[in-house]
Design an enzyme around this catalytic site. Structure first.
Site, PDB file in Angstrom:
ATOM      1  N   ILE A  13      11.436  -1.133  14.292  1.00 43.86           N
ATOM      2  CA  ILE A  13      10.069  -1.574  14.719  1.00 43.86           C
ATOM      3  C   ILE A  13       9.957  -1.777  16.290  1.00 43.86           C
ATOM      4  O   ILE A  13       8.669  -1.550  16.862  1.00 43.86           O
ATOM      5  CB  ILE A  13       9.984  -2.980  14.249  1.00 43.86           C
ATOM      6  N   LEU A  17      13.141  -1.984  22.446  1.00 44.19           N
ATOM      7  CA  LEU A  17      12.273  -1.492  23.585  1.00 44.19           C
ATOM      8  C   LEU A  17      11.779  -2.860  23.970  1.00 44.19           C
ATOM      9  O   LEU A  17      11.672  -3.252  25.196  1.00 44.19           O
ATOM     10  CB  LEU A  17      11.266  -0.799  22.905  1.00 44.19           C
ATOM     11  N   LYS A  32      23.027  -9.087  22.024  1.00 43.45           N
ATOM     12  CA  LYS A  32      22.936  -8.861  20.682  1.00 43.45           C
ATOM     13  C   LYS A  32      24.113  -9.115  20.001  1.00 43.45           C
ATOM     14  O   LYS A  32      25.214  -8.569  20.286  1.00 43.45           O
ATOM     15  CB  LYS A  32      22.516  -7.254  20.540  1.00 43.45           C
ATOM     16  N   GLU A 103      18.449 -10.504  20.478  1.00 40.89           N
ATOM     17  CA  GLU A 103      18.239  -9.344  19.630  1.00 40.89           C
ATOM     18  C   GLU A 103      18.700  -9.501  18.322  1.00 40.89           C
ATOM     19  O   GLU A 103      20.014  -9.451  18.339  1.00 40.89           O
ATOM     20  CB  GLU A 103      18.173  -8.034  20.399  1.00 40.89           C
ATOM     21  N   GLY A 104      18.026  -9.580  17.649  1.00 38.45           N
ATOM     22  CA  GLY A 104      18.478  -9.803  16.027  1.00 38.45           C
ATOM     23  C   GLY A 104      18.680  -8.402  15.368  1.00 38.45           C
ATOM     24  O   GLY A 104      18.417  -7.365  16.079  1.00 38.45           O
ATOM     25  N   ASN A 163       3.561  -3.263  18.985  1.00 34.88           N
ATOM     26  CA  ASN A 163       4.139  -2.257  19.623  1.00 34.88           C
ATOM     27  C   ASN A 163       3.614  -0.892  18.981  1.00 34.88           C
ATOM     28  O   ASN A 163       3.254  -1.008  17.730  1.00 34.88           O
ATOM     29  CB  ASN A 163       5.790  -2.219  19.407  1.00 34.88           C
ATOM     30  N   ASP A 164       3.283  -0.041  19.816  1.00 29.48           N
ATOM     31  CA  ASP A 164       2.663   1.234  19.240  1.00 29.48           C
ATOM     32  C   ASP A 164       1.109   1.206  19.070  1.00 29.48           C
ATOM     33  O   ASP A 164       0.568   0.126  19.035  1.00 29.48           O
ATOM     34  CB  ASP A 164       3.412   1.711  17.935  1.00 29.48           C
TER      35      ASP A 164
END
Length: 216
Positions: A13, A17, A32, A103-104, A163-164
């Site tokens: 996903i 980033l 992480k 971060e997961g 995002n995106d």
């Protein structure tokens, strides 16, 4: 100070980033706890290579699993037992005055063990969540399901980062979910330090809000 937990509406996903962008924008620390799969490098290594500031610290993983799979499968294949207690213990030893971004792995219901999920880790760390939603066909459903799970399970959500680029429905996800948008990241043809620095500068416009969410 509550840590900020970066989760997503699924896998691939853009959590790493977005983690790099927020680490750069806030001069935050990055962690992480569980890395599953690192043939192409770890997410921590990726973030370290993308940020430019000299303040952020990249903290080591508690579990670094070679198999690119769900953590519970990777751990089982490598005869490792993932323990929330071990992760929480490592968290308590992280000493920083900066925001901490965690971060997961994948989304909220990615299993860590036969009984525990990423959502359980969020609760164990008493973290505040930013949900990363990548714009693609089907992401409205995946986004709203993620939001509904957070609401029904008492997960503290700061908001969305989109995002995106795909059509235009971010405002509708915000309205339907009740969670605010914290920013949008356009599709990036080249992901490098320079572009991360440029996009992070845009997120600095909301750094006060993000820092408030982090308890700074």
């Amino acid at each position: 100070m509550k840590p900020i937990f970066i989760t997503g509406i699924g896998t691939n996903i853009g959590k790493t980033l977005v983690s790099a962008l927020l680490t750069e924008a806030l001069h935050a620390d990055y962690w992480k706890p569980i890395q599953a799969g690192y043939e192409d490098g770890t997410d921590a290594t990726t973030v370290a290579g993308l940020i430019s500031n000299n303040e952020s610290i990249i903290h080591p993983e508690v579990y670094r699993l070679q198999t690119p799979a769900s953590p519970h499968i990777a751990a089982r294949n490598e005869q490792v037992e993932i323990s929330l207690e071990a992760i929480v213990s490592a968290y308590t030893k992280i000493k920083t005055a900066r925001p901490l971004l965690i971060e997961g792995a994948g989304g909220l219901l990615v299993p860590l063990t036969g009984k525990l999920f990423v959502a359980d880790l969020i609760k164990a760390l008493d973290a505040r969540v930013i949900i990363v939603s990548r714009n693609y066909l089907g992401s409205i459903n995946h986004s709203l399901l993620t939001a509904a799970y957070c609401k029904s399970n008492g997960i503290d959500v700061a908001g969305w980062i989109f995002n995106d680029d795909y059509l235009d429905y971010e405002n509708e996800i915000v309205s339907w979910s009740g969670y605010p948008s914290l920013g949008s990241v356009p599709a990036m043809k080249t992901v490098d330090q320079q572009n991360i620095r440029l996009e992070a500068a845009k997120l600095k416009d909301i750094s006060g809000k993000l820092q408030a969410f982090a308890g700074v």
